[in-house]
Scaffold this motif. Structure first.
Motif, PDB file in Angstrom:
ATOM      1  N   LYS A  27       0.831  -1.212   0.000  1.00  0.00           N
ATOM      2  CA  LYS A  27       0.000   0.000   0.000  1.00  0.00           C
ATOM      3  C   LYS A  27       0.865   1.260   0.000  1.00  0.00           C
ATOM      4  CE  LYS A  27      -4.496  -1.387   1.750  1.00  0.00           C
ATOM      5  NZ  LYS A  27      -5.598  -1.029   2.643  1.00  0.00           N
ATOM      6  N   ARG A  28       1.938   1.256   0.782  1.00  0.00           N
ATOM      7  CA  ARG A  28       2.811   2.435   0.789  1.00  0.00           C
ATOM      8  C   ARG A  28       3.454   2.643  -0.579  1.00  0.00           C
ATOM      9  NH1 ARG A  28       4.670   0.003   5.843  1.00  0.00           N
ATOM     10  NH2 ARG A  28       3.619   0.998   7.608  1.00  0.00           N
ATOM     11  N   LEU A  29       3.932   1.554  -1.163  1.00  0.00           N
ATOM     12  CA  LEU A  29       4.539   1.662  -2.489  1.00  0.00           C
ATOM     13  C   LEU A  29       3.511   2.054  -3.530  1.00  0.00           C
ATOM     14  CD1 LEU A  29       7.303   1.276  -3.813  1.00  0.00           C
ATOM     15  CD2 LEU A  29       6.647  -1.082  -4.323  1.00  0.00           C
ATOM     16  N   LEU A  30       2.293   1.562  -3.348  1.00  0.00           N
ATOM     17  CA  LEU A  30       1.229   1.891  -4.285  1.00  0.00           C
ATOM     18  C   LEU A  30       0.886   3.377  -4.232  1.00  0.00           C
ATOM     19  CD1 LEU A  30      -0.567   0.302  -6.287  1.00  0.00           C
ATOM     20  CD2 LEU A  30      -2.311   0.272  -4.515  1.00  0.00           C
ATOM     21  N   VAL A  31       0.867   3.945  -3.041  1.00  0.00           N
ATOM     22  CA  VAL A  31       0.614   5.393  -2.920  1.00  0.00           C
ATOM     23  C   VAL A  31       1.674   6.178  -3.676  1.00  0.00           C
ATOM     24  CG1 VAL A  31       0.530   7.329  -1.309  1.00  0.00           C
ATOM     25  CG2 VAL A  31      -0.664   5.209  -0.751  1.00  0.00           C
ATOM     26  N   LEU A  32       2.945   5.779  -3.527  1.00  0.00           N
ATOM     27  CA  LEU A  32       4.021   6.441  -4.259  1.00  0.00           C
ATOM     28  C   LEU A  32       3.833   6.288  -5.767  1.00  0.00           C
ATOM     29  CD1 LEU A  32       6.750   7.918  -4.304  1.00  0.00           C
ATOM     30  CD2 LEU A  32       7.858   5.659  -4.119  1.00  0.00           C
ATOM     31  N   GLY A  33       3.472   5.078  -6.193  1.00  0.00           N
ATOM     32  CA  GLY A  33       3.255   4.853  -7.612  1.00  0.00           C
ATOM     33  C   GLY A  33       2.105   5.671  -8.161  1.00  0.00           C
ATOM     34  N   ILE A  34       1.025   5.775  -7.399  1.00  0.00           N
ATOM     35  CA  ILE A  34      -0.127   6.570  -7.832  1.00  0.00           C
ATOM     36  C   ILE A  34       0.262   8.037  -7.983  1.00  0.00           C
ATOM     37  CG2 ILE A  34      -2.368   7.448  -7.065  1.00  0.00           C
ATOM     38  CD1 ILE A  34      -2.918   4.664  -5.895  1.00  0.00           C
ATOM     39  N   VAL A  35       0.993   8.562  -7.011  1.00  0.00           N
ATOM     40  CA  VAL A  35       1.379   9.974  -7.054  1.00  0.00           C
ATOM     41  C   VAL A  35       2.303  10.251  -8.234  1.00  0.00           C
ATOM     42  CG1 VAL A  35       2.664  11.771  -5.840  1.00  0.00           C
ATOM     43  CG2 VAL A  35       1.021  10.359  -4.600  1.00  0.00           C
ATOM     44  N   LEU A  36       3.341   9.424  -8.408  1.00  0.00           N
ATOM     45  CA  LEU A  36       4.275   9.643  -9.514  1.00  0.00           C
ATOM     46  C   LEU A  36       3.589   9.474 -10.863  1.00  0.00           C
ATOM     47  CD1 LEU A  36       7.551   7.924  -8.230  1.00  0.00           C
ATOM     48  CD2 LEU A  36       7.124  10.360  -8.540  1.00  0.00           C
ATOM     49  N   SER A  37       2.691   8.500 -10.958  1.00  0.00           N
ATOM     50  CA  SER A  37       1.966   8.313 -12.219  1.00  0.00           C
ATOM     51  C   SER A  37       1.084   9.511 -12.523  1.00  0.00           C
ATOM     52  CB  SER A  37       1.120   7.037 -12.155  1.00  0.00           C
ATOM     53  OG  SER A  37       1.936   5.901 -11.988  1.00  0.00           O
ATOM     54  N   ALA A  38       0.387   9.998 -11.502  1.00  0.00           N
ATOM     55  CA  ALA A  38      -0.490  11.153 -11.715  1.00  0.00           C
ATOM     56  C   ALA A  38       0.294  12.379 -12.156  1.00  0.00           C
ATOM     57  CB  ALA A  38      -1.267  11.452 -10.431  1.00  0.00           C
ATOM     58  N   LEU A  39       1.511  12.530 -11.653  1.00  0.00           N
ATOM     59  CA  LEU A  39       2.345  13.657 -12.068  1.00  0.00           C
ATOM     60  C   LEU A  39       2.643  13.623 -13.573  1.00  0.00           C
ATOM     61  CD1 LEU A  39       4.961  13.799  -9.167  1.00  0.00           C
ATOM     62  CD2 LEU A  39       3.234  15.529  -9.675  1.00  0.00           C
ATOM     63  N   ASN A  40       2.555  12.441 -14.180  1.00  0.00           N
ATOM     64  CA  ASN A  40       2.918  12.275 -15.585  1.00  0.00           C
ATOM     65  C   ASN A  40       1.723  12.293 -16.544  1.00  0.00           C
ATOM     66  OD1 ASN A  40       5.957  11.469 -16.101  1.00  0.00           O
ATOM     67  ND2 ASN A  40       5.383  10.577 -14.125  1.00  0.00           N
ATOM     68  N   LEU A  41       0.518  12.493 -16.029  1.00  0.00           N
ATOM     69  CA  LEU A  41      -0.647  12.341 -16.883  1.00  0.00           C
ATOM     70  C   LEU A  41      -1.035  13.589 -17.670  1.00  0.00           C
ATOM     71  CD1 LEU A  41      -2.966  10.078 -14.688  1.00  0.00           C
ATOM     72  CD2 LEU A  41      -1.326   9.437 -16.457  1.00  0.00           C
ATOM     73  N   ARG A  42      -0.322  14.718 -17.468  1.00  0.00           N
ATOM     74  CA  ARG A  42      -0.643  15.919 -18.234  1.00  0.00           C
ATOM     75  C   ARG A  42       0.556  16.692 -18.787  1.00  0.00           C
ATOM     76  NH1 ARG A  42      -4.440  13.385 -17.996  1.00  0.00           N
ATOM     77  NH2 ARG A  42      -6.602  13.953 -17.511  1.00  0.00           N
ATOM     78  N   PRO A  43       1.798  16.524 -18.299  1.00  0.00           N
ATOM     79  CA  PRO A  43       2.898  17.292 -18.872  1.00  0.00           C
ATOM     80  C   PRO A  43       3.072  17.127 -20.374  1.00  0.00           C
ATOM     81  CG  PRO A  43       3.581  16.378 -16.774  1.00  0.00           C
ATOM     82  CD  PRO A  43       2.220  15.791 -17.077  1.00  0.00           C
ATOM     83  N   ALA A  44       2.721  15.971 -20.916  1.00  0.00           N
ATOM     84  CA  ALA A  44       2.808  15.790 -22.368  1.00  0.00           C
ATOM     85  C   ALA A  44       1.928  16.787 -23.111  1.00  0.00           C
ATOM     86  CB  ALA A  44       2.406  14.362 -22.736  1.00  0.00           C
ATOM     87  N   ILE A  45       0.860  17.252 -22.452  1.00  0.00           N
ATOM     88  CA  ILE A  45      -0.094  18.156 -23.092  1.00  0.00           C
ATOM     89  C   ILE A  45       0.219  19.605 -22.762  1.00  0.00           C
ATOM     90  CG2 ILE A  45      -2.547  18.703 -23.325  1.00  0.00           C
ATOM     91  CD1 ILE A  45      -3.054  15.781 -22.303  1.00  0.00           C
ATOM     92  N   THR A  46       0.404  19.921 -21.479  1.00  0.00           N
ATOM     93  CA  THR A  46       0.598  21.318 -21.101  1.00  0.00           C
ATOM     94  C   THR A  46       1.974  21.844 -21.482  1.00  0.00           C
ATOM     95  OG1 THR A  46       1.150  20.565 -18.864  1.00  0.00           O
ATOM     96  CG2 THR A  46      -1.087  21.331 -19.234  1.00  0.00           C
ATOM     97  N   SER A  47       2.984  20.981 -21.533  1.00  0.00           N
ATOM     98  CA  SER A  47       4.283  21.449 -22.021  1.00  0.00           C
ATOM     99  C   SER A  47       4.185  21.845 -23.488  1.00  0.00           C
ATOM    100  CB  SER A  47       5.348  20.366 -21.824  1.00  0.00           C
ATOM    101  OG  SER A  47       5.035  19.197 -22.566  1.00  0.00           O
ATOM    102  N   LEU A  48       3.396  21.105 -24.247  1.00  0.00           N
ATOM    103  CA  LEU A  48       3.177  21.467 -25.648  1.00  0.00           C
ATOM    104  C   LEU A  48       2.380  22.760 -25.762  1.00  0.00           C
ATOM    105  CD1 LEU A  48       3.296  20.851 -28.662  1.00  0.00           C
ATOM    106  CD2 LEU A  48       1.282  19.387 -28.375  1.00  0.00           C
TER     107      LEU A  48
END
Length: 459
Positions: A27-48
């Motif tokens: 669960k602790r590792l999953l929380v970290l994975g969720i947070v890091l994944s969420a950080l990556n779900l929009r930079p591909a769009i807003t950086s463009l």
């Protein structure tokens, strides 16, 4: 067998049953994975979006082609998002999200150097494919691992998503300048964040493989027969067990419990709430992708410097950081989420009015109002978890609402680009944005009613 050999399967069974000692670290590792994944779900769009003018000049794009480029994200989300539940059943949700992060990293690294508009679009589609499957599976993972904390975990995930979105909008232009002014370097640097997000999911990929191997070995070693062994963990094998029970000789008892482990998936297409939620999701996505793709350009055309325009877009996105935590928690405490939908819609209408009347003079106020309005996204995700009772129901509803919603949102950014090119200004595009906010409020109000898709699908 020696005593340790006897005890080890029992320990594994205890881990599967959810004991605190065995489930604490995942669960602790999953929380970290969720947070890091969420950080990556929009930079591909807003950086463009922050560098859209430079990319258009570098690749020789017209306004209409740029509008097509801003429509690629919802198209990919619609096409690839519907595949996510099937992939998760086959490989495990953790493995699919891990592969999604790898696709994001590869796409972001390749697209600035792919050469030409076609290569840029293809590499963007690869990154967006990874975003699409992760988008759909995040509510499923939250519902499965944190069923008693859907609101708070959705808020945490939404906060991280908003933070990644605003961070890319704010720092892409300054970092591009620091790297020599090349838009290619400014876009490709975001691949490193996606690489970091792969790591927390690797144990879940290996764990899935180890579990599958143990299940196969247990199947071969049991005298009950291979069909019954697989039925303990597989829905497909559960159906085979039912067939084996019918064909078995009289007096042979086949365990019935494994076939009942997973409840049937509801037919969400028969639910009015599912359709209302899909329409609400699609219309808020339309507003979000128009904002991410075009708002910086609106400010730049009004005379705002490029760096300041990027900061204004970042302000819009960063509003989701605190509100994305507050709104889901508030939504789970209310029997009807319609009032929240209406309040967010009013903020959006006020922001569009400001963009039309005084885009430069009140730029910071309009950025804040539109940022509040964009928090319809975490609200929609929260309602996905609230409008279904079971894990399979959430998976079906998440895939349906997001895939259908993203299909609905495809024409919006493209139409804005066409109107902008042919009208020579932002009056007609802003009028379109304002008009779309009205049905968003209507469908969101309907989707916020206290009911579940399972109840409606069974009628």
């Amino acid at each position: 067998m020696t005593p340790p050999t006897v005890r080890r399967p029992a320990a594994r069974d205890a881990g599967k049953s959810g004991g605190p000692a065995t489930r604490a670290w995942p669960k602790r590792l999953l929380v970290l994975g969720i947070v890091l994944s969420a950080l990556n779900l929009r930079p591909a769009i807003t950086s463009l979006g922050a560098l859209l003018e430079e990319v258009r000049d570098g690749l020789g794009m017209s306004g209409s082609v740029a509008g097509l480029l801003t429509s690629v994200p919802p198209l990919c989300f619609a096409v690839f998002g519907v595949m996510a539940p099937r992939l998760a059943r086959r490989f495990g949700a953790g493995a699919v999200v891990c592969a999604g992060m790898a696709a994001i990293a590869t796409g972001l690294l390749v697209r600035p150097h792919a050469g030409g508009t076609a290569g840029f679009l293809a590499a963007s589609a690869l990154a967006l494919m990874g975003i699409a499957v992760s988008n759909v599976l995040m509510p499923v993972i939250v519902k499965h691992w944190f069923p008693d904390r859907v609101g708070s975990m959705t808020g945490l995930y939404s906060m991280a998503l908003a933070l990644g979105t605003s961070l890319a909008a704010a720092v892409t232009v300054p970092l591009t300048d620091a790297l020599g002014g090349s838009w290619r370097s400014g876009l490709s640097l975001w691949a490193s964040l996606a690489v970091a997000a792969i790591l927390p999911w690797l144990p879940f990929v290996r764990r899935r493989a180890e579990d599958s191997g143990r299940q196969e070995r247990a199947t071969e070693n049991r005298g009950e027969g291979p069909v019954e062994g697989r039925a303990a963990t597989s829905r497909i094998a559960g159906r085979r067990t039912e067939a084996a029970r019918e064909d078995s000789p009289a007096g042979h008892r086949t365990p019935a419990a494994p076939a009942r482990e997973e409840p049937p998936r509801p037919r969400v297409t028969r639910s009015r709430t599912a359709w209302a939620l899909a329409a609400f999701f699609g219309l808020q996505a339309t507003a979000a992708y128009i904002t991410m793709g075009w708002m910086a350009q609106i400010f730049r055309d009004a005379g705002v410097p490029a760096g300041t325009a990027g900061l204004l877009l970042a302000v819009t996105m960063v509003m989701g950081v605190p509100l994305a935590f507050v709104i889901p928690r508030l939504a789970t405490r209310l029997p009807h989420q319609g009032p929240i939908v209406l309040a967010l819609g009013v903020c959006g209408l006020a922001g569009y009015a400001g963009l039309y009347l005084a885009p430069a003079d009140g730029a910071w106020a309009w950025a804040v109002l539109l940022g509040v309005s964009n928090c319809a996204f975490p609200l929609a995700l929260t309602m996905v978890g609230m409008r279904a009772r079971t894990g399979p129901g959430v998976a079906q509803l998440s895939a349906f609402a997001q895939s259908t919603g993203y299909l609905i949102s495809i024409p919006g950014p493209l139409l804005v680009g066409v109107l902008y090119q042919h009208s020579g200004g932002w009056g007609l595009p802003i009028a379109l944005m304002s008009a779309l906010m009205i049905p968003q409020m209507v469908f969101g109000f309907l989707a916020g009613r206290d009911r579940t898709v399972e109840d409606e699908a069974d009628r």
